[in-house]
Design an enzyme around this catalytic site. Structure first.
Site, PDB file in Angstrom:
ATOM      1  CG  ASP A 175      -9.761  -3.401  -6.484  1.00 26.97           C
ATOM      2  OD1 ASP A 175     -10.676  -3.041  -5.725  1.00 26.97           O
ATOM      3  OD2 ASP A 175      -8.633  -2.877  -6.486  1.00 26.97           O
ATOM      4  CB  SER A 206      -5.876   0.272   1.879  1.00 32.67           C
ATOM      5  OG  SER A 206      -6.440  -0.560   0.878  1.00 32.67           O
ATOM      6  CD  GLU A 264     -12.100   2.714  -5.519  1.00 29.27           C
ATOM      7  OE1 GLU A 264     -11.132   3.471  -5.430  1.00 29.27           O
ATOM      8  OE2 GLU A 264     -12.124   1.577  -4.996  1.00 29.27           O
ATOM      9  CG  HIS A 276     -13.108  -1.615  -3.298  1.00 29.61           C
ATOM     10  ND1 HIS A 276     -11.764  -1.533  -3.004  1.00 29.61           N
ATOM     11  CD2 HIS A 276     -13.716  -1.945  -2.128  1.00 29.61           C
ATOM     12  CE1 HIS A 276     -11.572  -1.791  -1.720  1.00 29.61           C
ATOM     13  NE2 HIS A 276     -12.754  -2.039  -1.165  1.00 29.61           N
ATOM     14  CD  GLN A 290      -3.059   0.711   0.004  1.00 27.00           C
ATOM     15  OE1 GLN A 290      -3.234  -0.440  -0.411  1.00 27.00           O
ATOM     16  NE2 GLN A 290      -3.684   1.748  -0.504  1.00 27.00           N
ATOM     17  CG  HIS A 321      -7.401  -3.551  -1.514  1.00 21.22           C
ATOM     18  ND1 HIS A 321      -7.849  -4.601  -2.274  1.00 21.22           N
ATOM     19  CD2 HIS A 321      -7.945  -2.444  -2.068  1.00 21.22           C
ATOM     20  CE1 HIS A 321      -8.612  -4.152  -3.265  1.00 21.22           C
ATOM     21  NE2 HIS A 321      -8.697  -2.837  -3.152  1.00 21.22           N
ATOM     22  CB  VAL A 354      -3.982   5.176  -3.812  1.00 20.07           C
ATOM     23  CG1 VAL A 354      -3.329   4.033  -3.058  1.00 20.07           C
ATOM     24  CG2 VAL A 354      -3.920   4.937  -5.311  1.00 20.07           C
ATOM     25  CB  ALA A 355      -6.775   3.797   1.055  1.00 21.07           C
TER      26      ALA A 355
END
Ligand SMILES: [Zn+2]
Length: 249
Positions: A172, A163, A220, A223, A128, A165, A157-158
């Protein structure tokens, strides 16, 4: 047998009516109720396999403390020692507790004649950090100063540590023949199927259109986030984002 067919058709109609509200572009016209055939209607409906729907282990009434409802955003960074047990789905790592649901959803999407694929799943803090740094550089190259570039990057982008993720609960997903992660993804039949059906597998469209002021993240349509089926049904049917759902619960 005839009764089973009717039950299945009823279930599809119910699913469509539950999910159609939040998914623009879903074509309901032409849906018929055949009495003697097991053919399913075309379009973004629950998969043709008619396999039992995934039954998440934690599918309880969410109370805000369920692992599946873990809120991670710019204001709620990930716990530093958060370390999900990972399992691979189609080559990508996710939290092992969502692996079966994800695989079932993708398999049923394929059974409906479509070609979804995973583009991104679990990310480490290091990954990340590198994604974020690259985005900051991109913004600076476009002419922004350091502080403005960081702010602009964070909407795309986090920031590392914020994030989804990094939880292993988000993926995604894109269409095999449209692998760009941009708003064009929403026009693919794969996205439309996933949007219409994801809640039945416990997933939601995490950053819906028009919710950026609440989520802090752009729209998004790729996502997907696992939240458990009960929460997912409510979130998708009512057109909520996770923040709104948790403040309602
Ligand atoms: Zn994502």
């Amino acid at each position: 047998m005839k009764r089973n067919v009717r039950q299945r058709i009823d279930r599809i109609v119910l699913l469509l009516s539950l999910t159609g509200i939040t998914c623009a572009g879903i074509v309901l016209a032409g849906l018929t109720r055949p009495e003697t055939t097991t053919h399913l209607p075309q379009g973004p409906v629950y998969g043709a396999s008619a396999a039992p729907l995934y039954d998440p282990p934690e599918d309880n009434r969410p109370d805000g403390n369920s692992w599946a409802l873990y809120l991670v955003n710019a204001l709620n960074p990930l716990d530093k020692d958060y370390a999900p047990t990972l399992e691979k789905v189609r080559g990508y790592q996710v939290d092992e507790r969502i692996a079966a649901a994800l695989e079932d959803m993708l398999a049923d999407c394929e059974a409906a004649g479509l070609s979804p694929m995973i583009c991104s799943a679990y990310r480490t803090q290091e990954k990340q950090e590198s994604l974020f740094a690259r985005q900051v550089e991109k913004q600076k190259a476009a002419g922004l100063g350091e502080a403005a570039a960081v702010t602009a990057a964070a909407s795309v982008v986090a920031k590392p540590g914020t994030s989804e993720h990094q939880t292993g609960l988000a993926v995604d997903l894109c269409a095999k023949d449209y692998q760009l992660l941009d708003e064009g993804q929403e026009d693919t039949p794969e996205y439309q199927w996933l949007c219409a059906n994801c809640a039945e597998y416990g997933f939601i469209v995490r950053y819906p259109d028009g919710k950026s002021d609440v989520t802090g993240v752009i729209y998004e349509p790729w996502h997907f986030r696992y939240v458990g089926r009960a929460a997912a049904r409510e979130i998708m049917a009512d057109g909520l984002c996770l923040e709104e759902y948790l403040s309602r619960a």
